[in-house]
Design an enzyme around this catalytic site. Sequence first.
Site, PDB file in Angstrom:
ATOM      1  N   HIS A 184     -30.237 -39.857 -28.300  1.00 36.37           N
ATOM      2  CA  HIS A 184     -29.512 -40.730 -27.359  1.00 36.37           C
ATOM      3  C   HIS A 184     -28.192 -41.217 -27.961  1.00 36.37           C
ATOM      4  CE1 HIS A 184     -32.011 -41.241 -23.837  1.00 36.37           C
ATOM      5  NE2 HIS A 184     -33.076 -41.518 -24.574  1.00 36.37           N
ATOM      6  N   HIS A 234     -35.975 -38.464 -30.758  1.00 36.59           N
ATOM      7  CA  HIS A 234     -35.609 -38.705 -29.361  1.00 36.59           C
ATOM      8  C   HIS A 234     -34.530 -39.795 -29.274  1.00 36.59           C
ATOM      9  CE1 HIS A 234     -36.811 -39.100 -24.981  1.00 36.59           C
ATOM     10  NE2 HIS A 234     -36.139 -40.233 -25.185  1.00 36.59           N
ATOM     11  N   GLU A 235     -34.747 -40.920 -29.962  1.00 35.63           N
ATOM     12  CA  GLU A 235     -33.797 -42.035 -29.871  1.00 35.63           C
ATOM     13  C   GLU A 235     -32.473 -41.703 -30.559  1.00 35.63           C
ATOM     14  OE1 GLU A 235     -34.431 -44.111 -27.651  1.00 35.63           O
ATOM     15  OE2 GLU A 235     -36.573 -43.648 -27.518  1.00 35.63           O
ATOM     16  N   GLY A 247     -39.752 -46.159 -27.700  1.00 36.92           N
ATOM     17  CA  GLY A 247     -38.499 -46.439 -28.371  1.00 36.92           C
ATOM     18  C   GLY A 247     -37.417 -46.686 -27.342  1.00 36.92           C
ATOM     19  N   CYS A 298     -38.971 -40.277 -20.912  1.00 40.27           N
ATOM     20  CA  CYS A 298     -37.868 -41.143 -21.320  1.00 40.27           C
ATOM     21  C   CYS A 298     -37.743 -42.291 -20.325  1.00 40.27           C
ATOM     22  CB  CYS A 298     -36.575 -40.335 -21.359  1.00 40.27           C
ATOM     23  SG  CYS A 298     -35.126 -41.285 -21.840  1.00 40.27           S
ATOM     24  N   LEU A 299     -37.490 -43.470 -20.842  1.00 43.12           N
ATOM     25  CA  LEU A 299     -37.319 -44.628 -19.961  1.00 43.12           C
ATOM     26  C   LEU A 299     -36.109 -44.473 -19.046  1.00 43.12           C
ATOM     27  CD1 LEU A 299     -38.172 -47.469 -22.511  1.00 43.12           C
ATOM     28  CD2 LEU A 299     -39.623 -46.588 -20.664  1.00 43.12           C
ATOM     29  N   GLN A 318     -28.994 -46.799 -23.797  1.00 49.70           N
ATOM     30  CA  GLN A 318     -29.875 -46.906 -22.633  1.00 49.70           C
ATOM     31  C   GLN A 318     -29.776 -48.276 -21.963  1.00 49.70           C
ATOM     32  OE1 GLN A 318     -33.388 -45.167 -24.930  1.00 49.70           O
ATOM     33  NE2 GLN A 318     -33.820 -44.564 -22.804  1.00 49.70           N
TER      34      GLN A 318
END
Length: 186
Positions: free
Chosen positions: A135, A131-132, A46, A89-90, A51
């Site tokens: 953010h 998770h997203e 995701g 996480c990216l 981000q």
Amino acid sequence: MGLRKILDRSDEALRKKCRPVTDFGERTAALMDDLRETVVAANGAGLAAPQIGTLRRAAVIFNGEEIVELINPEIIRRAEEEDTDIEGCLSCPDERAFIARPKTVCVRAQNRHGESFELELEDFAARAACHELDHLDGVLFTDHADIVYTEEEFEELMREWAEEDEEDERLELEGKKRKKGGKKSR
């Protein structure tokens, strides 16, 4: 725009609460296209708008093989039952942590045309949504963690666990052989 640079954890944009999307025109469509292209190229589960440096409440997640676009998302129901699993996480590419998340969630969101929908997600997709959505509120997965592992520490932990599993299997097989061999036939 296309493929976008993913910000790393040191960027203060990742700690800001995002504003709602109010315009569902070309800019929002382009943002959603950029999120899709970037998450696929990065091999992520995701990706949220902050981000890539856009402080709007928008994200994409994988639900199985399908990419789901979430604009102005909110979790309206979550299961009491949680599952603890590893997350990465990216924006924190060299960190891993075990995080408890609900096994299922129901998300209310809008699509790129401003149409509202609700979506039931479970297991990995529920984890990705949580998770997203974190953010979008300036929260990183590491904020939920008791211990954050570096990539190297995590790989070592996985090797140790694999060795322990192999040893457990070996001992279990030996125990079965002993039981079999210990019986006398008449």
